[in-house]
Design a protein around this motif. Structure first.
Motif, PDB file in Angstrom:
ATOM      1  N   THR A  50       0.674  -1.210   0.115  1.00 30.57           N
ATOM      2  CA  THR A  50      -0.007   0.077   0.000  1.00 30.57           C
ATOM      3  C   THR A  50       0.582   1.126  -0.014  1.00 30.57           C
ATOM      4  O   THR A  50       0.620   2.348  -0.851  1.00 30.57           O
ATOM      5  CB  THR A  50      -0.895   0.129   1.265  1.00 30.57           C
ATOM      6  OG1 THR A  50      -1.687  -1.051   1.224  1.00 30.57           O
ATOM      7  CG2 THR A  50      -1.759   1.204   1.334  1.00 30.57           C
ATOM      8  N   LEU A 178     -13.805 -10.075  -5.423  1.00 32.21           N
ATOM      9  CA  LEU A 178     -12.736  -8.985  -5.158  1.00 32.21           C
ATOM     10  C   LEU A 178     -11.507  -9.249  -5.857  1.00 32.21           C
ATOM     11  O   LEU A 178     -10.758  -8.272  -6.316  1.00 32.21           O
ATOM     12  CB  LEU A 178     -12.242  -8.912  -3.579  1.00 32.21           C
ATOM     13  CG  LEU A 178     -13.841  -8.272  -2.821  1.00 32.21           C
ATOM     14  CD1 LEU A 178     -13.441  -8.070  -1.301  1.00 32.21           C
ATOM     15  CD2 LEU A 178     -13.940  -6.779  -3.355  1.00 32.21           C
ATOM     16  N   ALA A 182     -11.317  -6.002  -7.631  1.00 32.42           N
ATOM     17  CA  ALA A 182     -10.773  -4.828  -6.742  1.00 32.42           C
ATOM     18  C   ALA A 182      -9.174  -4.932  -6.939  1.00 32.42           C
ATOM     19  O   ALA A 182      -8.695  -5.823  -7.609  1.00 32.42           O
ATOM     20  CB  ALA A 182     -10.956  -5.249  -5.355  1.00 32.42           C
ATOM     21  N   THR A 185      -4.739  -3.836  -3.087  1.00 34.31           N
ATOM     22  CA  THR A 185      -4.742  -3.137  -1.641  1.00 34.31           C
ATOM     23  C   THR A 185      -6.095  -3.311  -1.392  1.00 34.31           C
ATOM     24  O   THR A 185      -6.091  -3.773   0.033  1.00 34.31           O
ATOM     25  CB  THR A 185      -4.281  -1.655  -1.739  1.00 34.31           C
ATOM     26  OG1 THR A 185      -5.139  -1.023  -2.767  1.00 34.31           O
ATOM     27  CG2 THR A 185      -2.884  -1.292  -1.922  1.00 34.31           C
ATOM     28  N   GLN A 186      -7.118  -3.181  -1.902  1.00 31.56           N
ATOM     29  CA  GLN A 186      -8.306  -3.579  -1.535  1.00 31.56           C
ATOM     30  C   GLN A 186      -8.579  -4.992  -0.935  1.00 31.56           C
ATOM     31  O   GLN A 186      -9.172  -5.311  -0.038  1.00 31.56           O
ATOM     32  CB  GLN A 186      -9.425  -2.987  -2.675  1.00 31.56           C
ATOM     33  CG  GLN A 186      -9.405  -1.566  -2.734  1.00 31.56           C
ATOM     34  CD  GLN A 186     -10.334  -1.364  -3.970  1.00 31.56           C
ATOM     35  OE1 GLN A 186     -10.255  -1.822  -4.911  1.00 31.56           O
ATOM     36  NE2 GLN A 186     -10.890   0.136  -4.176  1.00 31.56           N
ATOM     37  N   TRP A 189      -6.327  -5.553   2.044  1.00 31.89           N
ATOM     38  CA  TRP A 189      -7.074  -5.246   3.505  1.00 31.89           C
ATOM     39  C   TRP A 189      -8.374  -5.945   4.035  1.00 31.89           C
ATOM     40  O   TRP A 189      -8.637  -6.414   4.998  1.00 31.89           O
ATOM     41  CB  TRP A 189      -7.275  -3.693   3.455  1.00 31.89           C
ATOM     42  CG  TRP A 189      -6.285  -3.089   3.353  1.00 31.89           C
ATOM     43  CD1 TRP A 189      -5.636  -2.316   2.496  1.00 31.89           C
ATOM     44  CD2 TRP A 189      -5.131  -2.886   4.682  1.00 31.89           C
ATOM     45  NE1 TRP A 189      -4.501  -1.664   2.980  1.00 31.89           N
ATOM     46  CE2 TRP A 189      -4.145  -2.118   4.130  1.00 31.89           C
ATOM     47  CE3 TRP A 189      -5.226  -3.334   5.774  1.00 31.89           C
ATOM     48  CZ2 TRP A 189      -3.053  -1.970   5.148  1.00 31.89           C
ATOM     49  CZ3 TRP A 189      -4.261  -3.310   6.562  1.00 31.89           C
ATOM     50  CH2 TRP A 189      -3.159  -2.138   6.462  1.00 31.89           C
TER      51      TRP A 189
END
Length: 255
Positions: A50, A178, A182, A185-186, A189
């Motif tokens: 990130t 995801l 996504a 980083t999404q 996390w």
């Protein structure tokens, strides 16, 4: 014993059973330290990525902390199974990510493992040998005695395995979309956030089901009792034979 004594004794027995169950689950799933060892490498990876978007440094940091956790376990002469499982997961993740050049692939082996484990819980339960029973049977010193000799406990293991399977499937239903939609980083996390809560929910449900189930049959204690009884029988037989021999000798001398 008065009627007032019985509830107290029953309560004590229930408390003891719950304590044994809690200790066994703590041992089997690694407790707080095992959870930390599971979460820390992925947390470090996503944190570094990130900040600097550097796949190589993120992967190296995650692998280094995994190896450090194993070294600490070895230095303390503690069990390393949970730390080693973390290392293998990180190694596969690093290899996948490095081969494809896609940082999201660092998480793919763990996601596939979670999906496979969910399927294993469900399939083994449908087959009559729930996976959670196979895992916890040796911990409770009952091995597979619950399959044929303890139906109430088998039912509890089946419920717990269903819980684990469905919870892990729900987790996969969140993560795989995801993975496709996504960014790294999404996904990272969300994975970190979903590491502990589903696990704690599954462990808690397992504890609830097993705390209400019949006590495990300690097959190791049974085997020890059988061996002791066999030794006592042989000793008694040898003593009888030893007593008969001198008696026979006296009869011959009298003749």
């Amino acid at each position: 014993m008065t009627s007032l004594d019985k509830p107290t004794e029953d309560t004590t027995a229930d408390d003891d059973a719950r304590a044994v169950t809690e200790a066994a689950l703590f041992e089997a799933f690694g407790g707080v330290r095992g959870m930390v060892e599971t979460v820390l490498p992925g947390l470090l990876f996503v944190t570094i990525f990130t900040i600097n978007k550097d796949l190589h440094w993120s992967a190296i940091a995650a692998l280094a902390v995994s190896l450090l956790l194993v070294v600490v376990r070895l230095a303390m002469r503690d069990t390393v199974k949970h730390a080693f499982s973390g290392v293998f997961g990180v190694v596969f993740g690093v290899v996948f990510a490095m081969m494809t050049g896609n940082a999201k692939d660092f998480y793919l082996p763990g996601m596939l493992y979670t999906l496979g484990l969910a399927v294993a819980y469900i399939v083994t339960t449908l087959a009559g040998v729930p996976l959670i029973g196979l895992m916890l049977g040796p911990v409770f010193k009952e091995n597979l005695s619950w399959r044929t000799r303890n139906p109430g406990r088998k039912k509890a293991y089946a419920k717990a395995s269903w819980a684990w399977g469905l919870i892990l499937l729900a987790k996969c239903a969140i993560l795989f979309p995801l993975y496709w939609w996504a960014d790294t980083t999404q996904l990272g996390w969300v994975l970190v956030i979903l590491k502990i809560p589903p696990f704690l929910l599954a462990v808690w449900l397992t504890w609830v089901f097993l705390a209400k189930a019949p006590a495990p049959i300690d097959v190791f204690a049974e085997m020890e009792a059988e061996e002791k009884a066999e030794e006592e029988r042989k000793a008694a037989l040898a003593q009888e034979q030893g007593g008969e021999a001198p008696a026979a000798g006296r009869h011959r001398r009298q003749d």
